[in-house]
Each structure stands twice: as structure tokens, then as C-alpha cells.
Design an enzyme around this catalytic site. Structure first.
Site, PDB file in Angstrom:
ATOM      1  N   CYS A 115      10.391   3.311 -15.215  1.00  0.00           N
ATOM      2  CA  CYS A 115       9.610   4.496 -14.812  1.00  0.00           C
ATOM      3  C   CYS A 115      10.113   5.771 -15.476  1.00  0.00           C
ATOM      4  O   CYS A 115       9.393   6.767 -15.552  1.00  0.00           O
ATOM      5  CB  CYS A 115       9.636   4.655 -13.296  1.00  0.00           C
ATOM      6  SG  CYS A 115       9.010   3.219 -12.436  1.00  0.00           S
ATOM      7  N   HIS A 255       7.777  11.823 -11.490  1.00  0.00           N
ATOM      8  CA  HIS A 255       7.311  10.437 -11.348  1.00  0.00           C
ATOM      9  C   HIS A 255       6.643  10.297  -9.978  1.00  0.00           C
ATOM     10  O   HIS A 255       7.087  10.876  -8.992  1.00  0.00           O
ATOM     11  CB  HIS A 255       8.504   9.490 -11.468  1.00  0.00           C
ATOM     12  CG  HIS A 255       8.161   8.062 -11.200  1.00  0.00           C
ATOM     13  ND1 HIS A 255       6.985   7.495 -11.639  1.00  0.00           N
ATOM     14  CD2 HIS A 255       8.828   7.094 -10.524  1.00  0.00           C
ATOM     15  CE1 HIS A 255       6.952   6.230 -11.251  1.00  0.00           C
ATOM     16  NE2 HIS A 255       8.048   5.965 -10.568  1.00  0.00           N
ATOM     17  N   ASN A 285       1.563   4.295  -7.953  1.00  0.00           N
ATOM     18  CA  ASN A 285       2.704   4.379  -8.865  1.00  0.00           C
ATOM     19  C   ASN A 285       2.305   3.716 -10.186  1.00  0.00           C
ATOM     20  O   ASN A 285       2.038   2.519 -10.225  1.00  0.00           O
ATOM     21  CB  ASN A 285       3.901   3.657  -8.225  1.00  0.00           C
ATOM     22  CG  ASN A 285       5.155   3.714  -9.074  1.00  0.00           C
ATOM     23  OD1 ASN A 285       5.101   3.977 -10.271  1.00  0.00           O
ATOM     24  ND2 ASN A 285       6.285   3.450  -8.452  1.00  0.00           N
TER      25      ASN A 285
HETATM   26  O1  UT7 Z   1       8.842   3.448  -9.382  1.00  0.00           O
HETATM   27  C1  UT7 Z   1       9.863   2.558  -9.047  1.00  0.00           C
HETATM   28  C2  UT7 Z   1      10.761   3.178  -8.080  1.00  0.00           C
HETATM   29  N1  UT7 Z   1      10.406   2.762  -6.755  1.00  0.00           N
HETATM   30  C3  UT7 Z   1      10.392   3.609  -5.749  1.00  0.00           C
HETATM   31  O2  UT7 Z   1      10.605   4.781  -5.911  1.00  0.00           O
HETATM   32  C4  UT7 Z   1      10.163   3.066  -4.354  1.00  0.00           C
HETATM   33  C5  UT7 Z   1      11.060   3.734  -3.348  1.00  0.00           C
HETATM   34  N2  UT7 Z   1      10.837   3.213  -2.002  1.00  0.00           N
HETATM   35  C6  UT7 Z   1       9.761   3.512  -1.278  1.00  0.00           C
HETATM   36  O3  UT7 Z   1       8.903   4.269  -1.705  1.00  0.00           O
HETATM   37  C7  UT7 Z   1       9.663   2.959   0.110  1.00  0.00           C
HETATM   38  O4  UT7 Z   1      10.898   2.384   0.464  1.00  0.00           O
HETATM   39  C8  UT7 Z   1       8.534   1.895   0.284  1.00  0.00           C
HETATM   40  C9  UT7 Z   1       7.184   2.562   0.187  1.00  0.00           C
HETATM   41  C10 UT7 Z   1       8.673   0.810  -0.778  1.00  0.00           C
HETATM   42  C11 UT7 Z   1       8.649   1.234   1.657  1.00  0.00           C
HETATM   43  O5  UT7 Z   1       8.525   2.241   2.665  1.00  0.00           O
HETATM   44  P1  UT7 Z   1       9.567   2.314   3.847  1.00  0.00           P
HETATM   45  O6  UT7 Z   1       9.116   3.372   4.753  1.00  0.00           O
HETATM   46  O7  UT7 Z   1      10.927   2.429   3.248  1.00  0.00           O
HETATM   47  O8  UT7 Z   1       9.356   0.911   4.554  1.00  0.00           O
HETATM   48  P2  UT7 Z   1      10.440  -0.217   4.839  1.00  0.00           P
HETATM   49  O9  UT7 Z   1      10.632  -1.032   3.618  1.00  0.00           O
HETATM   50  O10 UT7 Z   1      11.636   0.381   5.515  1.00  0.00           O
HETATM   51  O11 UT7 Z   1       9.645  -1.072   5.903  1.00  0.00           O
HETATM   52  C12 UT7 Z   1       9.346  -0.539   7.210  1.00  0.00           C
HETATM   53  C13 UT7 Z   1       8.426  -1.526   7.898  1.00  0.00           C
HETATM   54  C14 UT7 Z   1       8.902  -2.974   7.794  1.00  0.00           C
HETATM   55  O12 UT7 Z   1       8.561  -3.620   9.010  1.00  0.00           O
HETATM   56  P3  UT7 Z   1       9.675  -3.879  10.163  1.00  0.00           P
HETATM   57  O13 UT7 Z   1      10.765  -4.653   9.491  1.00  0.00           O
HETATM   58  O14 UT7 Z   1      10.103  -2.504  10.586  1.00  0.00           O
HETATM   59  O15 UT7 Z   1       8.906  -4.630  11.188  1.00  0.00           O
HETATM   60  C15 UT7 Z   1       8.056  -3.531   6.687  1.00  0.00           C
HETATM   61  O16 UT7 Z   1       7.868  -4.926   6.800  1.00  0.00           O
HETATM   62  O17 UT7 Z   1       7.142  -1.472   7.263  1.00  0.00           O
HETATM   63  C16 UT7 Z   1       6.759  -2.802   6.902  1.00  0.00           C
HETATM   64  N3  UT7 Z   1       5.933  -2.745   5.711  1.00  0.00           N
HETATM   65  C17 UT7 Z   1       4.601  -2.595   5.763  1.00  0.00           C
HETATM   66  N4  UT7 Z   1       3.752  -2.495   6.806  1.00  0.00           N
HETATM   67  C18 UT7 Z   1       2.445  -2.364   6.521  1.00  0.00           C
HETATM   68  C19 UT7 Z   1       6.317  -2.813   4.411  1.00  0.00           C
HETATM   69  N5  UT7 Z   1       5.245  -2.727   3.630  1.00  0.00           N
HETATM   70  C20 UT7 Z   1       4.166  -2.589   4.443  1.00  0.00           C
HETATM   71  C21 UT7 Z   1       2.800  -2.464   4.210  1.00  0.00           C
HETATM   72  N6  UT7 Z   1       1.984  -2.329   5.273  1.00  0.00           N
HETATM   73  N7  UT7 Z   1       2.263  -2.430   2.970  1.00  0.00           N
END
Ligand code: UT7
Length: 328
Positions: A115, A255, A285
């Protein structure tokens, strides 16, 4: 600082027509529009037709950038393409674009800075112009993320889209153009974002569904923390190197990975959201294409004026990060 200014002469972008909305994704995986908007800010992504090679997006963006620069393809001396989603390992995307746009006088190669790729590629291009080796360089960020996403994994498939952004870099008045740049890599954090290619480790397999090993995987929360910290550090570094203050910056083009990352960085930099270019609601993204596509949209919207101080900043796989400060 030299007597020569190296700046952007023209910009262009290409976004495929086909749209994938949050509501479409609700039908594909266990997710909701509400979750995606609240946790990422994204609403829509553009997806390239399966039977079209990805480099076609870069070729279209390139034609616009060359036209906007007031040049023709024959004026281009070098094409550098940043991509982490090449159609082939060889030929390079740069050679495929060279053929498509008939830039027969240009040398061509690819850079994979994930990225951060556009920041790396633009900095490389700047050196060739500063030394006098080349005069006009086409820098293209060409990304087809839809091709390396596991469409059954809600953790990542809701995040990505396809796009290409291009700029022509050349000589400008010494007051304008790139003033400072900063590139960094953190290979010790490499395991946090992976897309296996010619080798797949046991660890890579464990992170993915059987039979779907060559797909994107990331540790979202680890990358989230790195993203905010690296964005803030990168912006502060180029501003300090330029002998300026954060408040002197007119626009930051970051980004586009997550609205919460941009807002988090804005808060730590003491800046309002209005100082940031934000397009992720309509693109998702798009990896290294984020910065040049956003830049092109800002130019088209008339939001960038001659003499403005612009900071381009990105982070991502590698892990890596970088920033460029320029006087438009
Ligand atoms: O360009 C490459 C660089 N990448 C990035 O910059 C990504 C950086 N990270 C992020 O933007 C975020 O961490 C994400 C968007 C990837 C994830 O968001 P988050 O708020 O950190 O979610 P999480 O991974 O902590 O998950 C929270 C909850 C989980 O459920 P439980 O374990 O709390 O029951 C996930 O399973 O949200 C759940 N979850 C979803 N729920 C509905 C994860 N993805 C989804 C989804 N829809 N699509």
C-alpha cells in the site's frame, strides 16, 4: 535542495464501472452495512470484470495523466508501476502498460511497496529526474485487490476494491514540486500482512481456508495500531525535514484503509478531518492506488491550488510506510 524542481505535471485515474455495495456484501458473508460503515467508513467499491486484465485500468489512468500533463506517450522516458497484484510476475505491469499506451521510448519496471508503493515509486522517479537521467516519468499504481481476496472471509473481503491512479512526474519551477520524502520498512512485522505467491508456509496455510492459500490475510488490529503510529510519524518527519509546522500543511492525501485510521491520525496530529482527502466511502481500500486516485479527485474538484503544501502518506504490507511533502 537543488535548483531543479521535480513535480507532478498531470494526474489520471480509472475506476471500473461495476459497483459492490455493503448491501451486496450482506448477501455474500455474515456482515451488515451498519458494521462496515461504523468500523471502516466504506460504502461502495469498484470491481473489475473477471475477463479484463488489471493492467488495462493502469493504461486508462496513464492516458489521462499524460493528456493532463500536456504530453504524448512518446514523451515518456520511464514507466514505474507500483502493484502488489500484478497480472503476471513477468511481463511486468509496466511493460504491459507501455505496450498498451504505445510509449515506445520508455523503459519500464514494477515496484512492490504494497500500500506504500506509490510513495516508494514516486521517490524513485524523483531521483531519476534530479540526476538528469530522465525527463518525464509515468508513475502508475495499479491494483486489482478483488483478485486476491477470499470472498468467504468477512474479515477482509468487505475492505477492498480495484482501481488505478497515475501521475506524470517532470521538471517544474524550483519553488514547486517535491520538497521532502521519507521511506521506511519494518520487515520484523512482515507476518502481519501476507499474500503468498511462489511459496506457501505452514503458517500461511493455517491462516487460510484449504484450497484458498493464495489470498490476502492480515492481523487487522496489529496493522491498525501500526497504521496510525506510522502515518503520524511519517507526516511529522517530512514536515520537520521541510522546516515547516503541521499547521502549514494545506492538504494531506493519505492511504485509504479505514476512516478510523485517518481520524485517529488527524487527532494525534492536531488537525481537523477537513485537512484530509477522504475517498474510501466510494472506493474501499485500493492499496497503493489510494493516494494517486485521491490526488486526481482532489485536482478535479479544484481543491488543490498552486503553491499549496500537500503531504502524501501511506502505510501497509512489509510492513512499510512513507510520506512526501510537495509544494503544488
Ligand atoms: O491497507 C492494508 C493495511 N490494512 C489496514 O490498514 C487494516 C487495519 N485494520 C482495520 O482497519 C481494522 O482492524 C478492520 C477493519 C480490519 C477490523 O475492524 P476492527 O474494528 O478492528 O474489528 P476486529 O477485527 O477487532 O473484530 C471485531 C468483531 C469480531 O467479532 P467478535 O470476535 O468481537 O465477536 C469480528 O469477528 O467484528 C467482527 N467482524 C465483523 N463483523 C461483521 C470482523 N469483520 C466483520 C464484518 N462484519 N465484515
Amino acid at each position: 535542495m537543488t535548483d531543479l524542481g521535480v513535480g507532478i505535471l498531470g494526474t489520471g485515474r480509472f475506476l471500473p464501472d461495476k459497483l459492490l455495495t455493503n448491501h451486496d456484501l450482506e448477501k455474500m458473508v455474515d456482515t451488515t452495512d451498519e458494521w462496515i460503515v461504523r468500523r471502516t467508513g466504506m460504502q461502495v467499491r469498484h470491481i473489475l470484470d473477471e475477463d479484463t486484465p488489471s493492467y488495462k485500468m493502469g493504461a486508462e489512468a496513464s492516458k489521462l495523466a499524460i493528456k493532463n500533463a500536456g504530453l504524448t506517450s512518446a514523451d515518456i522516458d520511464l514507466i514505474i508501476v507500483s502493484t502488489e497484484t500484478p497480472d503476471y510476475l513477468t511481463p511486468s505491469m509496466a511493460c504491459l502498460i507501455q505496450r498498451d499506451i504505445k510509449a515506445e521510448n520508455a523503459a519500464a519496471f514494477d515496484v512492490n511497496g504494497a500500500c506504500t508503493g506509490f510513495i516508494y515509486a514516486l521517490t524513485i522517479a524523483e531521483q531519476f529526474i534530479l540526476t538528469g537521467y530522465y525527463e518525464n516519468i509515468l508513475v502508475v499504481s495499479n491494483e486489482g485487490l478483488s483478485r486476491i481476496v477470499d470472498w468467504e472471509n468477512r474479515n477482509s473481503c468487505v475492505l477492498f476494491g480495484d482501481a488505478a491512479g497515475a501521475v506524470v512526474l517532470g521538471k517544474v519551477d524550483k519553488k514547486h514540486g517535491i520538497k521532502e520524502s521519507y521511506l521506511a520498512a519494518f520487515g520484523n512485522l512482515a507476518h502481519n500482512i501476507t499474500i503468498p505467491c511462489c511459496f506457501i508456509s505452514e503458517e500461511d496455510k493455517e491462516k487460510r481456508r484449504a484450497g484458498h492459500e493464495r489470498v490476502f490475510w492480515q492481523d487487522g488490529s496489529e496493522v491498525f495500531t501500526f497504521a496510525i503510529r506510522s502515518m503520524v510519524d511519517s507526516v511529522k518527519t517530512v514536515v520537520k525535514k521541510a522546516g515547516m509546522k503541521i499547521q502549514d500543511v494545506d492538504l494531506i492525501v493519505p492511504h485509504q484503509a479505514n476512516l478510523r485510521i485517518i481520524n485517529g491520525a488527524a487527532k494525534r496530529l492536531g488537525l481537523g478531518e477537513e485537512k484530509f482527502s477522504i475517498i474510501l466511502q466510494e472506493t474501499g481500500n485500493i492499496s497503493s492506488a489510494s493516494v494517486p486516485v485521491a490526488l486526481d479527485m482532489e485536482c478535479e474538484a479544484g481543491r488543490i491550488n498552486k503553491g499549496d503544501t500537500i503531504v502524501l502518506v501511506a502505510f501497509g504490507g512489509g510492513l512499510s510506510c512513507g510520506a512526501i511533502l510537495m509544494n503544488w
